[in-house]
Design an enzyme around this catalytic site. Structure first.
Site, PDB file in Angstrom:
ATOM      1  N   GLY A  49      75.546 -17.284  18.670  1.00 43.13           N
ATOM      2  CA  GLY A  49      76.220 -15.757  18.638  1.00 43.13           C
ATOM      3  C   GLY A  49      77.383 -15.663  18.103  1.00 43.13           C
ATOM      4  O   GLY A  49      77.737 -15.577  16.856  1.00 43.13           O
ATOM      5  N   THR A  50      78.567 -15.908  18.966  1.00 38.41           N
ATOM      6  CA  THR A  50      79.768 -15.420  18.537  1.00 38.41           C
ATOM      7  C   THR A  50      80.272 -16.542  17.315  1.00 38.41           C
ATOM      8  O   THR A  50      81.162 -15.757  16.684  1.00 38.41           O
ATOM      9  CB  THR A  50      80.741 -15.839  19.669  1.00 38.41           C
ATOM     10  OG1 THR A  50      80.140 -15.018  20.931  1.00 38.41           O
ATOM     11  CG2 THR A  50      82.161 -15.491  19.552  1.00 38.41           C
ATOM     12  N   ASN A  75      82.761  -8.163  24.772  1.00 34.77           N
ATOM     13  CA  ASN A  75      82.098  -7.004  24.206  1.00 34.77           C
ATOM     14  C   ASN A  75      81.423  -5.857  24.873  1.00 34.77           C
ATOM     15  O   ASN A  75      80.813  -6.613  26.025  1.00 34.77           O
ATOM     16  CB  ASN A  75      80.982  -7.641  22.682  1.00 34.77           C
ATOM     17  CG  ASN A  75      79.589  -7.565  23.317  1.00 34.77           C
ATOM     18  OD1 ASN A  75      79.094  -6.739  23.489  1.00 34.77           O
ATOM     19  ND2 ASN A  75      79.507  -8.874  23.801  1.00 34.77           N
ATOM     20  N   ALA A  76      81.362  -4.733  24.768  1.00 34.98           N
ATOM     21  CA  ALA A  76      80.642  -3.890  25.514  1.00 34.98           C
ATOM     22  C   ALA A  76      80.264  -2.784  24.460  1.00 34.98           C
ATOM     23  O   ALA A  76      80.726  -1.829  24.552  1.00 34.98           O
ATOM     24  CB  ALA A  76      81.520  -3.165  26.616  1.00 34.98           C
ATOM     25  N   LYS A 133      68.766  -7.551  16.183  1.00 35.63           N
ATOM     26  CA  LYS A 133      69.473  -6.993  17.260  1.00 35.63           C
ATOM     27  C   LYS A 133      68.553  -6.324  17.976  1.00 35.63           C
ATOM     28  O   LYS A 133      67.549  -5.683  17.620  1.00 35.63           O
ATOM     29  CB  LYS A 133      70.452  -5.939  16.559  1.00 35.63           C
ATOM     30  CG  LYS A 133      71.101  -5.080  17.620  1.00 35.63           C
ATOM     31  CD  LYS A 133      72.237  -4.324  16.891  1.00 35.63           C
ATOM     32  CE  LYS A 133      72.919  -3.216  18.037  1.00 35.63           C
ATOM     33  NZ  LYS A 133      73.457  -4.191  19.101  1.00 35.63           N
ATOM     34  N   CYS A 166      69.771  -6.587  30.310  1.00 38.52           N
ATOM     35  CA  CYS A 166      70.395  -5.069  30.401  1.00 38.52           C
ATOM     36  C   CYS A 166      70.304  -4.488  31.565  1.00 38.52           C
ATOM     37  O   CYS A 166      69.340  -4.687  32.567  1.00 38.52           O
ATOM     38  CB  CYS A 166      69.692  -4.368  29.072  1.00 38.52           C
ATOM     39  SG  CYS A 166      68.122  -4.118  29.292  1.00 38.52           S
ATOM     40  N   THR A 182      75.820 -12.958  27.974  1.00 36.53           N
ATOM     41  CA  THR A 182      77.080 -13.201  28.433  1.00 36.53           C
ATOM     42  C   THR A 182      77.498 -12.914  29.813  1.00 36.53           C
ATOM     43  O   THR A 182      76.633 -12.420  30.512  1.00 36.53           O
ATOM     44  CB  THR A 182      77.915 -11.930  27.649  1.00 36.53           C
ATOM     45  OG1 THR A 182      77.312 -10.464  27.934  1.00 36.53           O
ATOM     46  CG2 THR A 182      77.748 -12.006  26.178  1.00 36.53           C
ATOM     47  N   ASN A 231      64.956  -8.309  26.298  1.00 37.20           N
ATOM     48  CA  ASN A 231      66.254  -8.614  26.782  1.00 37.20           C
ATOM     49  C   ASN A 231      66.437  -7.872  28.144  1.00 37.20           C
ATOM     50  O   ASN A 231      67.205  -6.830  28.332  1.00 37.20           O
ATOM     51  CB  ASN A 231      67.227  -7.883  25.738  1.00 37.20           C
ATOM     52  CG  ASN A 231      68.713  -8.227  26.144  1.00 37.20           C
ATOM     53  OD1 ASN A 231      69.061  -8.714  27.171  1.00 37.20           O
ATOM     54  ND2 ASN A 231      69.530  -7.474  25.356  1.00 37.20           N
TER      55      ASN A 231
END
Length: 316
Positions: free
Chosen positions: A262-263, A67-68, A43, A127, A190, A124
């Site tokens: 992922g999901t 998701n948030a 993560k 973001c 996402t 990442n």
């Protein structure tokens, strides 16, 4: 058995299957043999302490989930002492994912994570960038180049750039990442969305908007992997709606060298092992001796592909 090994830059993987950051935890070892995966992506770390977004943070929706989360974090020292070590006991490359609010913080965290037990650093950059009024770094080719250049100056570790689908011209962003010294692309993250409870008339997420993931975004992610593959020479790790071996093969054919799941792991914590088994079965059924030969092997007429590439560029 087919040879499922692949190479992402200088990182050798026993197979192309790995988790997406934020969709995987050490507790999954109860349902899955980590030594069967290609890599372990942890993560995303935020180098500064943060509580994350207000609740509710997750909402169900047709074909996926919203998701948030907000990437809650206890900071860098806690990560190095408590989060990273459990993953390093497995015989599988560990990828440390980093999320930060500024280019300087990204570079600082990447330098701290340039450790022998870390095989690669995933930046990442999908973001928010506080220096650009909250716009994600990877929305802009210029911001992408600046943040990845800052990271590259602080580390020689393999650097994977995690891009966002929420951009008008993903090919331009991919080229900027390549020019800045990225060793691979993760395409992507996402898709920005929202949901409303019609009974309360309130947003279903405390943050109002969040990221849509799951099968609903797979065609978008697949298209963007193909665009990136045509735009750059970097290896690409496909991500978005992958739940089966056939899904993974689609991404490989579109141009990916590896995939992130992922999901689907929230529904079945052991799904990545099943995908690895399914890839072996696919290769056997179709006479594929080495899975890496599937990368970019989709059968598209060159003239038609060029026409669609021009159309996508003009639309952006």
């Amino acid at each position: 058995m087919a040879d499922l090994s692949v190479k992402v830059g200088s990182v050798n993987l026993r197979n192309p299957v790995m988790p997406a950051s934020g969709c995987f935890a050490i507790e999954y070892a109860e349902a899955l043999d980590f030594n069967r995966l290609g890599a372990l992506v942890i993560k995303s770390l935020s180098p500064t302490c943060r509580a994350g977004n207000p609740t509710p943070r997750v909402a169900d929706c047709h074909g996926g989930m919203l998701n948030a989360i907000g990437i809650p974090s206890h900071g860098l020292a806690y990560y190095l002492e408590r989060v990273l070590p459990p993953y390093t006991r497995f015989d599988t490359p560990v990828v440390a994912s980093v999320s930060a609010d500024t280019a300087a913080l990204f570079a600082e965290a990447a330098a701290a994570l340039s450790l022998p037990q870390v095989a690669a650093i995933e930046a990442n950059i999908s973001c928010p960038n506080l220096e650009a009024d909250g716009r994600a770094f990877a929305v802009s080719p210029q911001d992408t180049f600046e943040v990845l250049s800052a990271i590259r100056r602080q580390t020689r570790h393999p650097l994977w750039a995690k891009l966002t689908p929420n951009t008008a011209d993903v090919a331009a962003v991919a080229r900027a990442a390549e020019a800045a010294g990225a060793d691979a692309l993760v395409m992507g993250n996402t898709v920005l969305g929202m949901a409303i409870d019609v009974r309360t008339r309130k947003p279903k997420l405390g943050n109002v908007m969040g990221g849509l993931s799951g099968p609903a975004i797979k065609p978008i992610a697949l298209r963007m992997v193909h665009q990136c593959h045509r735009a750059v020479s970097l290896p690409i790790i496909g991500c978005g709606g992958i739940a089966t071996a056939d899904d993974a093969v689609e991404f490989l054919l579109a141009g990916a060298s590896a995939v992130q799941v992922g999901t689907a792991s929230f529904i079945d914590p052991g799904v990545m092992g099943k995908i690895v088994d399914g890839l072996h079965a696919y290769c056997q059924a179709h006479g594929v001796e080495r899975i890496q030969t599937l990368t970019g092997a989709v059968a598209i007429d060159d003239q038609l592909a060029e026409r669609w590439h021009r159309y996508a560029t003009q639309a952006a």
